[in-house]
Design an enzyme around this catalytic site. Sequence first.
Site, PDB file in Angstrom:
ATOM      1  N   ASP A  81      19.141  72.737  40.052  1.00  0.00           N
ATOM      2  CA  ASP A  81      18.556  73.437  41.197  1.00  0.00           C
ATOM      3  C   ASP A  81      17.405  72.598  41.761  1.00  0.00           C
ATOM      4  OD1 ASP A  81      16.797  76.584  41.672  1.00  0.00           O
ATOM      5  OD2 ASP A  81      18.231  75.551  42.966  1.00  0.00           O
ATOM      6  N   GLY A 208      16.509  81.903  47.783  1.00  0.00           N
ATOM      7  CA  GLY A 208      15.574  83.021  47.917  1.00  0.00           C
ATOM      8  C   GLY A 208      16.317  84.333  48.049  1.00  0.00           C
TER       9      GLY A 208
HETATM   10  O1  G3H Z   1      16.761  78.134  43.840  1.00  0.00           O
HETATM   11  C1  G3H Z   1      16.551  79.246  43.359  1.00  0.00           C
HETATM   12  C2  G3H Z   1      16.506  80.434  44.208  1.00  0.00           C
HETATM   13  O2  G3H Z   1      16.400  80.064  45.545  1.00  0.00           O
HETATM   14  C3  G3H Z   1      15.491  81.409  43.724  1.00  0.00           C
HETATM   15  O3  G3H Z   1      15.091  82.299  44.724  1.00  0.00           O
HETATM   16  O4  G3H Z   1      13.592  83.452  43.120  1.00  0.00           O
HETATM   17  O5  G3H Z   1      13.741  84.208  45.506  1.00  0.00           O
HETATM   18  O6  G3H Z   1      15.627  84.604  43.917  1.00  0.00           O
HETATM   19  P1  G3H Z   1      14.485  83.724  44.310  1.00  0.00           P
HETATM   20 ZN    ZN Z   2      15.979  77.607  45.901  1.00  0.00          ZN
END
Ligand code: G3H
Ligand code: ZN
Length: 283
Positions: A81, A208
Amino acid sequence: PLVPMSDFLPRAKKEGFAVGQFNMNNLEFTQAIIQAGIEERSPLIFGASEGAIRYMGLNNVVALAKIAAEESGLPVALHLDHGSSYEMVIKCIRAGFSSVMFDGSHYSFEENIRLTKKVVEAAHAAGVSVEAELGTIGGVEDDLNVADEDAKLANPEEAIRFWEETKVDAMAIAVGTAHGMYKGEPKIRFDIIEKVSKNIEVPIVLHGGSGVPDEAIVKSISLGVGKINVNTENQVASSKVIRELLEANPDMIDPRKYLGPGREAIKEVVKQKMRLFGSSGKA
Ligand code: G3H
Ligand code: ZN
């Protein structure tokens, strides 16, 4: 075995569902996510950020994900990621990752294309899928900290050209979502999702994902989102359970007594997301 995202994302785009990326932060997150996939019969993507890799150890991340994939029999990708450099991407491919994100969003457009093409060449040669990012997604996640005023929406024409030049397997475009819990309702630019998705052959990635209202999630999937990342909601759910348990039981010292219930809370969130994304039953 671990598989590249290209093993299941084309079907997701065709059939109109999304596959979740759930970040693995430790043993319990990993167990909760795979157990949710087993119970929902759903493909899934383990996300490992560079911070989580530092915390857990690269080889431990690969070992945990590999065993989970093998024992479950599900289509599971282990995905870097927000990979921040070509070197880190290569390190993860060598260690056994089946998918990588090269986050070149802080480079110039041309430089992002140049570096992403290098990543695609190396990854595809190793049978590993690639996700790239265009525009700058706001919010805070691990080492990533983007102030709202620096978050920059993706330009649809640039995103289409970017895909044509790089042929990545999935395109993360900044469309108004942000990492972490939202202060208000995220204003998602569905017009950008629609415009880009119509003109490229691969799914759009929504980063996100935590805290985005269900109807906005469903609408974004109908317009071409095929991968949705969720981390914060799992962290909120598990830390809430653990905090309450420790406050109520000062003499609770066995980590399994509080990490176990935290694991259950994560599993429930992940199962709900798989149903919402439409990936349940698609394994
Ligand atoms: O890359 C990881 C995600 O975009 C995490 O986003 O923590 O808002 O679910 P989030
Ligand atoms: Zn992310």
